[in-house]
Motif scaffolding. Structure first.
Motif, PDB file in Angstrom:
ATOM      1  N   TRP A  69      29.056 -21.514 -30.754  1.00 52.53           N
ATOM      2  CA  TRP A  69      29.854 -22.678 -31.906  1.00 52.53           C
ATOM      3  C   TRP A  69      29.679 -22.955 -32.995  1.00 52.53           C
ATOM      4  CZ3 TRP A  69      26.210 -24.290 -28.278  1.00 52.53           C
ATOM      5  CH2 TRP A  69      24.659 -24.514 -28.332  1.00 52.53           C
ATOM      6  N   PHE A  70      30.484 -23.160 -33.978  1.00 54.44           N
ATOM      7  CA  PHE A  70      30.374 -23.326 -35.081  1.00 54.44           C
ATOM      8  C   PHE A  70      29.362 -24.896 -35.911  1.00 54.44           C
ATOM      9  CE2 PHE A  70      32.215 -24.404 -39.845  1.00 54.44           C
ATOM     10  CZ  PHE A  70      31.040 -23.097 -40.011  1.00 54.44           C
ATOM     11  N   HIS A  71      30.250 -25.693 -35.686  1.00 49.05           N
ATOM     12  CA  HIS A  71      29.527 -27.038 -35.316  1.00 49.05           C
ATOM     13  C   HIS A  71      29.378 -27.726 -34.605  1.00 49.05           C
ATOM     14  CE1 HIS A  71      30.295 -26.690 -40.332  1.00 49.05           C
ATOM     15  NE2 HIS A  71      28.844 -26.437 -39.806  1.00 49.05           N
ATOM     16  N   LEU A  72      28.766 -29.302 -33.963  1.00 46.89           N
ATOM     17  CA  LEU A  72      28.487 -30.551 -33.445  1.00 46.89           C
ATOM     18  C   LEU A  72      29.073 -31.308 -33.390  1.00 46.89           C
ATOM     19  CD1 LEU A  72      25.806 -28.674 -31.527  1.00 46.89           C
ATOM     20  CD2 LEU A  72      27.932 -27.402 -31.017  1.00 46.89           C
ATOM     21  N   ARG A  73      29.815 -31.619 -32.729  1.00 49.08           N
ATOM     22  CA  ARG A  73      30.281 -33.533 -32.416  1.00 49.08           C
ATOM     23  C   ARG A  73      29.776 -34.245 -30.901  1.00 49.08           C
ATOM     24  NH1 ARG A  73      30.337 -31.927 -36.679  1.00 49.08           N
ATOM     25  NH2 ARG A  73      32.457 -31.163 -37.720  1.00 49.08           N
ATOM     26  N   ARG A  74      29.119 -35.559 -31.468  1.00 46.18           N
ATOM     27  CA  ARG A  74      28.859 -36.202 -29.769  1.00 46.18           C
ATOM     28  C   ARG A  74      29.801 -37.322 -29.726  1.00 46.18           C
ATOM     29  NH1 ARG A  74      23.313 -39.236 -30.600  1.00 46.18           N
ATOM     30  NH2 ARG A  74      23.299 -40.416 -28.746  1.00 46.18           N
TER      31      ARG A  74
END
Length: 116
Positions: free
Chosen positions: A28-33
């Motif tokens: 992944w590049f960036h993470l989201r919750r």
């Protein structure tokens, strides 16, 4: 305490990386919750876009950044951004020493060419 539909501040995150990328050996590049169930997914710039896929599959409407130092929210139904919102159960981000993109060892050398 005011309840906001789509946000459960008591649910911890599902882990420190994208649950779906981890299950499939991706990166992944960036993470989201997910603000409702804590599912950690990768952002729409990531190759697999698991956070958006989770929202579409579950109807969970809100995500929060899972990046260190970021507390913004995004609403999928309204396409609105909010710089801040309710605090969620800790941890509020992936570990600061976790590389971006990540995870270490699974990111291809030409990762930039795979971003959306």
């Amino acid at each position: 305490m005011t309840t906001i539909p789509g946000i459960d501040p008591t649910v911890p995150p599902s882990g420190t990386g994208c649950a779906d990328c981890d299950a499939g050996g991706g990166w992944w590049f960036h993470l989201r919750r997910c603000a409702q169930c804590g599912h950690i997914g990768c952002c729409d710039t990531s190759p697999a876009q698991h956070a958006s896929a989770h929202a579409a599959a579950t109807g969970h409407p809100l995500i929060r950044s899972f990046e260190p130092g970021e507390a913004w929210y995004w609403s999928y139904p309204t396409k609105e951004f909010a710089e801040t919102g309710p605090a969620l159960a800790p941890p509020e981000s992936h570990p600061a020493d976790q590389p971006v993109p990540g995870p270490e060892g699974r990111v291809p050398a030409d990762w930039r060419s795979h971003l959306n």
